[in-house]
Enzyme design. Structure first.
Site, mmCIF file in Angstrom:
data_model
loop_
_atom_site.group_PDB
_atom_site.id
_atom_site.type_symbol
_atom_site.label_atom_id
_atom_site.label_comp_id
_atom_site.label_asym_id
_atom_site.label_seq_id
_atom_site.Cartn_x
_atom_site.Cartn_y
_atom_site.Cartn_z
ATOM 1 N N HIS A 247 0.933 -0.989 0.202
ATOM 2 C CA HIS A 247 -0.241 0.079 0.195
ATOM 3 C C HIS A 247 1.215 1.270 -0.111
ATOM 4 C CE1 HIS A 247 -3.620 2.236 0.981
ATOM 5 N NE2 HIS A 247 -2.935 2.980 1.425
ATOM 6 N N LEU A 249 3.467 1.499 -0.340
ATOM 7 C CA LEU A 249 5.134 2.335 -2.457
ATOM 8 C C LEU A 249 4.048 2.277 -3.467
ATOM 9 C CD1 LEU A 249 7.641 -0.781 -2.186
ATOM 10 C CD2 LEU A 249 7.519 1.127 -1.807
ATOM 11 N N ARG A 357 3.995 -20.287 -20.597
ATOM 12 C CA ARG A 357 4.671 -18.939 -20.964
ATOM 13 C C ARG A 357 5.847 -18.151 -21.160
ATOM 14 N NH1 ARG A 357 0.214 -16.510 -22.787
ATOM 15 N NH2 ARG A 357 -1.674 -16.612 -21.363
ATOM 16 N N ASN A 358 7.309 -19.265 -20.379
ATOM 17 C CA ASN A 358 8.281 -18.557 -20.308
ATOM 18 C C ASN A 358 8.507 -19.391 -21.275
ATOM 19 O OD1 ASN A 358 8.665 -16.997 -18.745
ATOM 20 N ND2 ASN A 358 9.514 -18.610 -16.284
ATOM 21 N N TYR A 362 10.780 -17.360 -24.713
ATOM 22 C CA TYR A 362 12.270 -18.321 -24.933
ATOM 23 C C TYR A 362 11.998 -19.260 -25.438
ATOM 24 C CZ TYR A 362 12.467 -14.758 -20.214
ATOM 25 O OH TYR A 362 12.438 -14.166 -20.041
#
Length: 455
Positions: A247, A249, A357-358, A362
Site C-alpha cells: 500500500h 509503495l 509462457r516462459n 524464450y
C-alpha cells in the site's frame, strides 16, 4: 473397581509387561492341574466306584480257598480283555500279582502309597489309580487299577507335545496382542505425523488431540501446537507487513506515474520520461507478483477442490497454443485425460501457465508438453528449443528475483518471480519441480504432482 491411569508411555509398557508375566505365571500354575499326566485326586464318583470294587473283592476272596496269590490272580486276569488291569501289592510295595515288569506301576507305587488318599495318573495310554485296601482275613493288600485311556487328550496337551504346533499357537495368540500393543503405542506418534503433514501442506492449525495420551507425547504435542501457533502468527505478521508495504509503495508509484504523464503532456515524449514510466510499471508488476507469492504461501489450502487435469488445463493450453501461433511458434501436447487432482485450481493453472509462457517467450520456434501418469503421480514435462540455462544455474531459477546471465534477464522485462510462484504453488500441492537440459536444445521443466486417487 477403578484401574489406575498411566500417563507415561513407559508406565503403560511396564504395566503391560507385568500383566503379561502374570498371565504366563498363572498359566504355568494351572496347567499341571489340568494335565492328566500329572498326579491328581480321583474324582469322587470314580473313587466311590473303585472303593466298592475293592470291598467286593475283599468279600469274595475271604470266602475262597487257596493262597492269597492264587486268589488274587483270578482277578488280575478277569478284566484284562476289557482294557482294565488290576494290580496287587503288599503294604511294603512288593508286587504280588501279576508278575512282570510294569514300569508304570512301579513308578506309580512310589508316588501313591497311601490308601487313605488314592491318586491317579496317566502313563501313555494307561490311567493308573490307587491304592485301595483289599483284606483277606488278617492280611491286607493294596490294589491298583490300570485302564486304557480312550479319551482324546486335551487340546493344550496336544499342543505342548508338538513344538511346531506350540510355536504356531503361541504366534497366533501373541500376534493380535502385539499388534494391539503396537497400535496403542504408535497412535500418538501417528497423530503427530498427520499434524506435521497438515502443516507441510500449509494448514497451520493446532490440534487439541495431540495434547492427550502418554505424558511424553502429550508434552511433544503441546510443544508442536505452540510451534504451529507461533509460525501462524509469524506468517500472518509477514502478510500484514507485505500488505502495508504494498500500500505504501503503490501510492507514491501512482503519483509518480501521474506526474510522468503530466510531464509528457507539457513537454512531449522523451526517452527519459519513457524510461521512468517503464521502470514504474515494472516495479508495480513486481509488487503485485510478490504479494501473489506471499498470499499463495499462506492461503493456498483454503480453496482446495476435487478436479481433473482436463478441466484444469485444457482451455489454458488452447490459449497458449494460439498465442504461440501468433508468434510463429509451435506448441504441441498429448491428450489430456480426467486424471483426478485435489488442489487449488487457480494456483495449479497459474503454475503451469507461467512455465508455458516462459517457454513461448524464450523458445525459438518449438514448445512441447507431455503428460503421463504412473500409479498415483502425474508427470508434466515442458521442453523448448531456446538458448536454455547454464548447468550451474538450473537450481537457482526458482529463487525469487533470480535472473540468469543469458537472454532471460532484466532486459526481457521479467521480474524473476514467475518460476518462484510456480515452485511455491507446486510445493503447496505436495509436488516437485526441477529444471534440466532439454533434448531439443533449450530448457526442460519437469513437474510431479500427486493424484488424489490411483488412476
Amino acid at each position: 473397581m477403578r484401574f489406575p491411569r498411566f500417563s507415561s508411555l513407559y508406565s503403560r509398557i511396564f504395566a503391560i509387561f507385568w500383566l503379561t508375566l502374570l498371565v504366563v505365571v498363572v498359566t504355568l500354575v494351572l496347567l499341571p492341574n489340568l494335565d492328566p499326566r500329572a498326579q491328581h485326586t480321583i474324582p469322587a464318583q470314580n473313587l466311590k466306584r473303585l472303593q466298592d470294587s475293592a470291598q467286593d473283592i475283599s468279600e469274595r476272596i475271604s470266602d475262597e480257598r487257596g493262597s492269597l496269590k492264587q486268589k488274587l490272580k483270578r482277578y488280575t486276569d478277569r478284566d484284562n480283555h476289557k482294557g482294565i488291569q488290576l494290580y496287587f501289592t503288599t503294604e511294603d510295595g512288593e508286587i504280588i500279582s501279576p508278575h512282570g515288569r510294569n514300569k508304570a506301576l512301579r513308578n506309580f507305587i512310589t508316588i501313591a502309597d497311601d490308601p487313605q488318599n488314592p491318586r491317579q495318573k496317566l502313563y501313555g495310554r494307561w490311567m493308573m489309580a490307587g491304592p485301595l485296601k483289599v483284606t483277606d482275613q488278617q492280611q491286607t493288600t493294596l490294589m491298583y487299577i490300570g485302564r486304557i485311556w480312550r479319551e482324546t487328550p486335551p487340546f493344550f496337551i496336544q499342543i505342548l507335545d508338538k513344538p511346531f504346533q506350540l510355536l504356531l499357537v503361541t504366534m497366533l495368540v501373541s500376534t493380535p496382542f502385539l499388534l494391539w500393543l503396537a497400535w496403542v503405542v504408535s497412535l500418538p506418534a501417528r497423530r503427530l505425523q498427520r499434524a506435521a503433514e497438515r502443516v507441510a501442506t500449509g494448514h497451520f492449525e493446532a490440534d487439541p488431540k495431540l495434547e492427550t495420551g502418554p505424558r511424553e507425547f502429550k508434552q511433544a504435542g503441546a510443544s508442536f501446537n505452540q510451534m504451529v501457533l507461533a509460525i501462524n502468527q509469524m506468517i500472518s505478521g509477514q502478510q500484514r507487513l507485505l500488505s502495508d508495504i504494498s500500500h505504501e509503495l503503490r501510492s507514491p508509484l501512482t503519483r509518480l506515474r501521474m506526474a510522468n504523464a503530466l510531464a509528457k503532456r507539457k513537454q512531449g515524449e522523451s526517452k527519459e520520461l519513457t524510461r521512468i514510466d517503464t521502470e514504474a510499471e515494472r516495479l508495480e508488476k513486481m509488487i503485485s507478483e510478490l504479494l501473489e507469492l506471499s498470499r499463495m504461501q499462506v492461503n493456498s489450502h483454503e480453496q482446495l477442490e476435487n478436479s481433473d487435469a482436463h478441466s484444469l488445463w485444457y482451455e489454458m493450453l488452447e490459449d497458449a497454443r494460439f498465442e504461440a501461433e501468433q508468434n510463429n511458434k509451435s506448441l504441441t501436447y498429448n491428450a489430456l485425460k480426467e486424471w483426478p487432482i485435489n488442489g487449488n485450481p487457480n494456483l495449479l493453472i497459474s503454475a503451469l501457465e507461467n512455465v508455458i509462457r516462459n517457454a513461448i517467450k524464450y523458445g525459438n520456434d518449438t514448445i512441447t508438453l507431455h503428460f503421463s501418469v504412473q500409479k498415483k503421480q502425474l508427470t508434466i514435462v515442458i521442453d523448448d528449443n531456446g538458448e536454455g540455462v547454464p548447468d550451474d544455474e538450473l537450481n537457482d531459477i526458482f529463487r525469487p528475483f533470480y535472473r540468469v546471465s543469458t537472454a532471460r534477464d532484466r532486459s526481457s522485462g521479467g521480474t524473476g518471480l514467475g518460476l518462484a510462484i510456480t515452485e511455491s504453488a507446486i510445493r503447496q500441492h505436495s509436488g516437485t519441480i526441477n529444471a534440466s537440459k532439454s533434448p531439443i536444445g533449450g530448457l526442460r521443466i519437469t513437474i510431479l504432482l500427486p493424484l488424489s486417487q490411483p488412476y
